[in-house]
Design a protein around this motif. Sequence first.
Motif, PDB file in Angstrom:
ATOM      1  N   LEU A   1     -24.786   3.893 -10.299  1.00 26.11           N
ATOM      2  CA  LEU A   1     -24.015   5.016 -10.846  1.00 26.11           C
ATOM      3  C   LEU A   1     -24.870   6.275 -10.922  1.00 26.11           C
ATOM      4  O   LEU A   1     -24.424   7.372 -10.535  1.00 26.11           O
ATOM      5  CB  LEU A   1     -23.476   4.637 -12.224  1.00 26.11           C
ATOM      6  N   ALA A   2     -26.108   6.130 -11.411  1.00 30.45           N
ATOM      7  CA  ALA A   2     -27.001   7.284 -11.500  1.00 30.45           C
ATOM      8  C   ALA A   2     -27.279   7.856 -10.114  1.00 30.45           C
ATOM      9  O   ALA A   2     -27.266   9.085  -9.917  1.00 30.45           O
ATOM     10  CB  ALA A   2     -28.309   6.877 -12.184  1.00 30.45           C
ATOM     11  N   PHE A   3     -27.526   6.982  -9.141  1.00 34.35           N
ATOM     12  CA  PHE A   3     -27.808   7.438  -7.785  1.00 34.35           C
ATOM     13  C   PHE A   3     -26.623   8.201  -7.193  1.00 34.35           C
ATOM     14  O   PHE A   3     -26.785   9.280  -6.607  1.00 34.35           O
ATOM     15  CB  PHE A   3     -28.172   6.244  -6.889  1.00 34.35           C
ATOM     16  N   ILE A   4     -25.417   7.642  -7.324  1.00 33.79           N
ATOM     17  CA  ILE A   4     -24.248   8.282  -6.710  1.00 33.79           C
ATOM     18  C   ILE A   4     -23.936   9.614  -7.388  1.00 33.79           C
ATOM     19  O   ILE A   4     -23.625  10.609  -6.718  1.00 33.79           O
ATOM     20  CB  ILE A   4     -23.040   7.326  -6.735  1.00 33.79           C
ATOM     21  N   TYR A   5     -24.059   9.666  -8.706  1.00 28.40           N
ATOM     22  CA  TYR A   5     -23.848  10.946  -9.399  1.00 28.40           C
ATOM     23  C   TYR A   5     -24.855  11.976  -8.906  1.00 28.40           C
ATOM     24  O   TYR A   5     -24.498  13.133  -8.612  1.00 28.40           O
ATOM     25  CB  TYR A   5     -23.976  10.754 -10.910  1.00 28.40           C
ATOM     26  N   ASP A   6     -26.118  11.574  -8.793  1.00 24.40           N
ATOM     27  CA  ASP A   6     -27.153  12.508  -8.351  1.00 24.40           C
ATOM     28  C   ASP A   6     -26.921  12.957  -6.910  1.00 24.40           C
ATOM     29  O   ASP A   6     -27.126  14.130  -6.566  1.00 24.40           O
ATOM     30  CB  ASP A   6     -28.535  11.865  -8.478  1.00 24.40           C
ATOM     31  N   ALA A   7     -26.497  12.026  -6.051  1.00 24.47           N
ATOM     32  CA  ALA A   7     -26.243  12.383  -4.656  1.00 24.47           C
ATOM     33  C   ALA A   7     -25.115  13.407  -4.551  1.00 24.47           C
ATOM     34  O   ALA A   7     -25.225  14.411  -3.826  1.00 24.47           O
ATOM     35  CB  ALA A   7     -25.905  11.134  -3.847  1.00 24.47           C
ATOM     36  N   LEU A   8     -24.027  13.168  -5.272  1.00 24.26           N
ATOM     37  CA  LEU A   8     -22.905  14.111  -5.243  1.00 24.26           C
ATOM     38  C   LEU A   8     -23.308  15.462  -5.802  1.00 24.26           C
ATOM     39  O   LEU A   8     -22.891  16.513  -5.298  1.00 24.26           O
ATOM     40  CB  LEU A   8     -21.720  13.544  -6.031  1.00 24.26           C
ATOM     41  N   THR A   9     -24.148  15.445  -6.854  1.00 23.77           N
ATOM     42  CA  THR A   9     -24.649  16.696  -7.425  1.00 23.77           C
ATOM     43  C   THR A   9     -25.563  17.407  -6.431  1.00 23.77           C
ATOM     44  O   THR A   9     -25.499  18.628  -6.264  1.00 23.77           O
ATOM     45  CB  THR A   9     -25.413  16.419  -8.725  1.00 23.77           C
ATOM     46  N   GLY A  10     -26.427  16.638  -5.770  1.00 26.25           N
ATOM     47  CA  GLY A  10     -27.349  17.221  -4.796  1.00 26.25           C
ATOM     48  C   GLY A  10     -26.630  17.895  -3.643  1.00 26.25           C
ATOM     49  O   GLY A  10     -27.109  18.909  -3.112  1.00 26.25           O
ATOM     50  N   PHE A  11     -25.483  17.352  -3.232  1.00 28.75           N
ATOM     51  CA  PHE A  11     -24.689  17.974  -2.170  1.00 28.75           C
ATOM     52  C   PHE A  11     -23.682  18.988  -2.726  1.00 28.75           C
ATOM     53  O   PHE A  11     -22.897  19.566  -1.965  1.00 28.75           O
ATOM     54  CB  PHE A  11     -23.946  16.900  -1.372  1.00 28.75           C
ATOM     55  N   ASP A  12     -23.686  19.162  -4.043  1.00 31.54           N
ATOM     56  CA  ASP A  12     -22.796  20.097  -4.739  1.00 31.54           C
ATOM     57  C   ASP A  12     -21.327  19.809  -4.454  1.00 31.54           C
ATOM     58  O   ASP A  12     -20.524  20.714  -4.212  1.00 31.54           O
ATOM     59  CB  ASP A  12     -23.135  21.545  -4.350  1.00 31.54           C
ATOM     60  N   ILE A  13     -20.965  18.527  -4.492  1.00 28.97           N
ATOM     61  CA  ILE A  13     -19.568  18.146  -4.262  1.00 28.97           C
ATOM     62  C   ILE A  13     -19.007  17.316  -5.419  1.00 28.97           C
ATOM     63  O   ILE A  13     -17.855  16.880  -5.347  1.00 28.97           O
ATOM     64  CB  ILE A  13     -19.403  17.381  -2.933  1.00 28.97           C
ATOM     65  N   LYS A  14     -19.787  17.103  -6.472  1.00 26.00           N
ATOM     66  CA  LYS A  14     -19.294  16.299  -7.595  1.00 26.00           C
ATOM     67  C   LYS A  14     -18.047  16.924  -8.213  1.00 26.00           C
ATOM     68  O   LYS A  14     -17.158  16.201  -8.707  1.00 26.00           O
ATOM     69  CB  LYS A  14     -20.398  16.147  -8.660  1.00 26.00           C
ATOM     70  N   ARG A  15     -17.953  18.242  -8.183  1.00 21.65           N
ATOM     71  CA  ARG A  15     -16.812  18.923  -8.814  1.00 21.65           C
ATOM     72  C   ARG A  15     -15.473  18.525  -8.196  1.00 21.65           C
ATOM     73  O   ARG A  15     -14.424  18.680  -8.816  1.00 21.65           O
ATOM     74  CB  ARG A  15     -16.996  20.436  -8.733  1.00 21.65           C
ATOM     75  N   HIS A  16     -15.501  18.009  -6.960  1.00 23.13           N
ATOM     76  CA  HIS A  16     -14.260  17.600  -6.280  1.00 23.13           C
ATOM     77  C   HIS A  16     -13.889  16.146  -6.569  1.00 23.13           C
ATOM     78  O   HIS A  16     -12.764  15.741  -6.267  1.00 23.13           O
ATOM     79  CB  HIS A  16     -14.422  17.743  -4.766  1.00 23.13           C
ATOM     80  N   ILE A  17     -14.841  15.363  -7.091  1.00 22.40           N
ATOM     81  CA  ILE A  17     -14.713  13.902  -7.073  1.00 22.40           C
ATOM     82  C   ILE A  17     -14.919  13.320  -8.464  1.00 22.40           C
ATOM     83  O   ILE A  17     -15.891  13.650  -9.149  1.00 22.40           O
ATOM     84  CB  ILE A  17     -15.755  13.296  -6.100  1.00 22.40           C
ATOM     85  N   LYS A  18     -14.034  12.437  -8.874  1.00 19.69           N
ATOM     86  CA  LYS A  18     -14.211  11.711 -10.127  1.00 19.69           C
ATOM     87  C   LYS A  18     -14.918  10.386  -9.839  1.00 19.69           C
ATOM     88  O   LYS A  18     -14.663   9.736  -8.826  1.00 19.69           O
ATOM     89  CB  LYS A  18     -12.857  11.448 -10.797  1.00 19.69           C
ATOM     90  N   LEU A  19     -15.797   9.990 -10.764  1.00 25.30           N
ATOM     91  CA  LEU A  19     -16.545   8.742 -10.619  1.00 25.30           C
ATOM     92  C   LEU A  19     -16.001   7.695 -11.573  1.00 25.30           C
ATOM     93  O   LEU A  19     -15.807   7.964 -12.773  1.00 25.30           O
ATOM     94  CB  LEU A  19     -18.033   8.972 -10.930  1.00 25.30           C
ATOM     95  N   ILE A  20     -15.756   6.492 -11.046  1.00 27.94           N
ATOM     96  CA  ILE A  20     -15.275   5.366 -11.847  1.00 27.94           C
ATOM     97  C   ILE A  20     -16.344   4.276 -11.822  1.00 27.94           C
ATOM     98  O   ILE A  20     -16.807   3.877 -10.749  1.00 27.94           O
ATOM     99  CB  ILE A  20     -13.953   4.805 -11.289  1.00 27.94           C
TER     100      ILE A  20
END
Length: 546
Positions: free
Chosen positions: A362-381
């Motif tokens: 979970l930490a890795f995927i959140y960080d990856a999405l943040t690093g690519f600046d795309i977390k704002r489009h995607i919800k994490l479950i």
Amino acid sequence: MKKLFITSFVIIFALLIAWTMIWKPAAWSFLIIVPIYVIGFYDLVQKKHSIVRNYPVFGHLRFLMEELRPKIYQYFIESDTNGTPFNRQNRSVIYQRAKKVDDTRPFGTELDVYEDGYEWLNHSIAAIDHHKLDLSPRVKVGGPDCKQPYMASVYNISAMSFGSLSENAILALNGGAKLDNFAHNTGEGGLSDYHLKPGGDIIWQIGTGYFSCRKPDGTFDEEAFAKRAVLQQVKMIEVKLSQGAKPGHGGILPAAKVTPEIARIRLVEMGHDVVSPPYHTAFNNPIGMMQFIKKLRELSGGKPVGFKLCVGHKSEFLAICKAMVKTGIYPDFITVDGGEGGTGAAPLEFSNSVGMPLREALAFIYDALTGFDIKRHIKLIASGKVATGFDLVKNFALGADMCNSARGMMFALGCIQALECNMNTCPTGVATQNKDLMRGLVVDDKKVRVANFHNQTVSSAIQMIGAAGLTKPCDLHRMFIYRRINHSQIQTYAELFPYIPKGSLLNTPYPSSFELDMAISNEDSFIPDYSNVTNIDYSNVSSYMS
């Protein structure tokens, strides 16, 4: 032992014959003695079991003890905190919340707070009265291309298929989802009548077998998908890449188990083995995967579409992120399944030794999405042993927007952790197709318990968030959770899983913990390319180095 058995046979039969000659009713004893010795003589000549061959009759006690061992251990030996996969303390709180009875504990914690791995939440002097909090928060799932976003509960039922679970279990789970307004994931076994009948919100999972949306050759069928995806009850679509119970492992449903009902639900043929391959045939690279997600969104009328995975090679997920950036196509959500396993029966090696555990993943995927600046489009479950309010809180702190639970919901149905899910002998009627056992699960009673468990667990999580001085799950971050590293050292999640800057994976230099995986990942292939990597590159990289 063989000689003793034969000697005893001769002596006992001689005595019984003599006794019968004196007192004729003694002949009835042969009804007991003869079957025992028949079993014994069979034991002597059979060649499959050494124990009973060497110890006729008495050797069967070993198999009896093996059968009783899990029950004896669970009820007479294990403590409140050492049972597995779920200890008695966690099982008890689920039962209590499902029944809506007192779930408090006296006399302090039974946990060793100085044991390695102990975790806790930082509370605040300025805690918030839980009466002022929203105890049923919702999360909007739907990115920029989603036309029918879904306001989801922060806690939902994880993927469990009809066939793995009984029809009564599915009816009760969906009925509970309807009562307390949360969502029920179908699992990869298809969209069955039992998922739809109670009226609860549905997350339809599409696995590698494309059940309920497949052609006779096992490939994806757009028409069959569209017909079901537009149903009002279907709120989200989830593409399953892998699962925590057996990541990277396909499955097979033998022809003998393909009933007319299962054949109709899954769109498969009677009389043939049904194969779920370990990979998808609708796409073969990250770019193709994004295009498939776009197609599903269009065919469903613009509903949220996402995917589920248990993290393996980090480079593969980074390749997917690169494909998102290149195509401009974003999933609406990503479900992160922990390698802790789940309800799916799996080979021991896969359950124990394949797949990244949930916290690290979970930490890795959140960080990856943040690093690519795309977390704002995607919800994490987050999915993986999420059964208490603190489980939710820890996942929220690591970046999850929502959580799913499978085994927690099974306990709410009455599961007693008999560990017979793969044997069709579940004593509570949850994980079986045996009609007699299934009858014990009364849908009208158990659906209320599922709703109660959901309601009470979310409430407990929000009250913990209020104790930390916060109002919403999204306010949590990694500084709020501490973990004991050893007897004299503690660290926050922020120290264990340090954040990386937003957008830091869009340009070099990358954060050192991502450098190697970024180098070997490519949006045109899931397969990492190690051709240009040297031993020096390996030595300079660690998993979570800031």
